[in-house]
Write a protein that holds these residues in place. Structure first.
Motif, short mmCIF file in Angstrom:
data_model
loop_
_atom_site.label_atom_id
_atom_site.label_comp_id
_atom_site.label_asym_id
_atom_site.label_seq_id
_atom_site.Cartn_x
_atom_site.Cartn_y
_atom_site.Cartn_z
N SER A 198 -9.20 0.38 -10.80
CA SER A 198 -8.55 -0.89 -10.51
C SER A 198 -8.28 -1.63 -11.81
CB SER A 198 -9.40 -1.73 -9.56
OG SER A 198 -10.69 -1.90 -10.08
N ASP A 210 -0.49 -5.73 -6.05
CA ASP A 210 -0.09 -7.10 -5.76
C ASP A 210 0.46 -7.71 -7.05
OD1 ASP A 210 0.22 -9.45 -4.30
OD2 ASP A 210 -1.78 -10.17 -4.82
N GLY A 213 -4.06 -4.33 -9.06
CA GLY A 213 -4.08 -3.28 -8.04
C GLY A 213 -5.12 -2.24 -8.36
N LYS A 244 0.38 5.85 -0.27
CA LYS A 244 -0.54 6.96 -0.44
C LYS A 244 0.24 8.24 -0.63
CE LYS A 244 -1.37 6.73 4.48
NZ LYS A 244 -2.39 6.55 5.50
N ASP A 292 8.13 -3.13 -4.22
CA ASP A 292 7.58 -1.94 -3.55
C ASP A 292 8.22 -0.66 -4.06
OD1 ASP A 292 5.98 -3.62 -2.10
OD2 ASP A 292 6.94 -3.23 -0.16
N ASP A 331 0.85 -1.20 0.00
CA ASP A 331 0.00 0.00 0.00
C ASP A 331 0.88 1.24 0.00
OD1 ASP A 331 -1.99 -1.84 0.36
OD2 ASP A 331 -2.51 -1.22 2.39
N LYS A 370 -3.14 0.31 -3.83
CA LYS A 370 -2.88 -1.05 -3.37
C LYS A 370 -2.45 -1.84 -4.60
CE LYS A 370 -6.60 -1.05 0.09
NZ LYS A 370 -5.87 -0.56 1.17
N VAL A 427 -4.72 6.58 -2.62
CA VAL A 427 -4.30 5.43 -1.82
C VAL A 427 -4.22 4.26 -2.80
CG1 VAL A 427 -4.84 3.88 0.08
CG2 VAL A 427 -5.43 6.31 0.25
#
Length: 150
Positions: free
Chosen positions: A77, A112, A90, A4, A126, A2, A110, A108
């Motif tokens: 998304s 994967d 994501g 932001k 990351d 995550d 997210k 924000v």
């Protein structure tokens, strides 16, 4: 993973909202995006080429807009398949707030990944995801701010 952040854009909220829904502007701002086609007001398809560490992959997938609250917020998304290297999926919750002639865009994110690219290690993935998100939002801010000034 995550993350932001926020970006102040030198454009009114309606112009920023319109740009967030414009596939051509999004295509120009998404790092590695080769193609972004609008299928409907809430669906697009995308082709993105990314290099994550030593792995370069071409992802093909779908992008969905949901939780629409014009011109204040939405969720974007997507999921892309990169063949033998794996997949990435994501999304981002994006909100806009007018501040005079400017707009503050808050996000924000997210994300994967799975398959071979997941084996590269969480720190590399990351840092790459943070870099890509930063590039997108700063490029988006510059492009929308410049077109609003013109």
């Amino acid at each position: 993973m995550d993350m932001k952040g926020s970006e102040t854009i030198n454009a009114p909220i309606d112009a920023v909202w319109a740009a967030l829904n414009d596939p051509e502007i999004l295509r120009q701002c998404i790092p590695g995006c080769e193609e972004l086609q609008k299928l409907s007001d809430t669906e697009m398809t995308a082709v993105v080429v990314l290099k994550i560490g030593p792995v370069k992959a071409r992802f093909e997938g779908a992008v969905q807009l949901s939780n629409l609250n014009p011109p204040n917020a939405y969720t974007i998304s997507g999921e892309g398949k990169g063949g033998v290297v794996g997949f990435a999926k994501g999304g981002a919750d994006v909100s806009l707030e007018a501040q005079g002639a400017e707009t503050v865009l808050t996000y924000v994110v997210k994300a994967d990944v799975g398959g071979k690219i997941a084996q590269l290690g969480a720190r590399l993935i990351d840092s790459t995801a943070k870099k890509l998100a930063g590039q997108f939002f700063s490029s988006f801010g510059e492009k929308v701010g410049a077109s609003a000034a013109a």
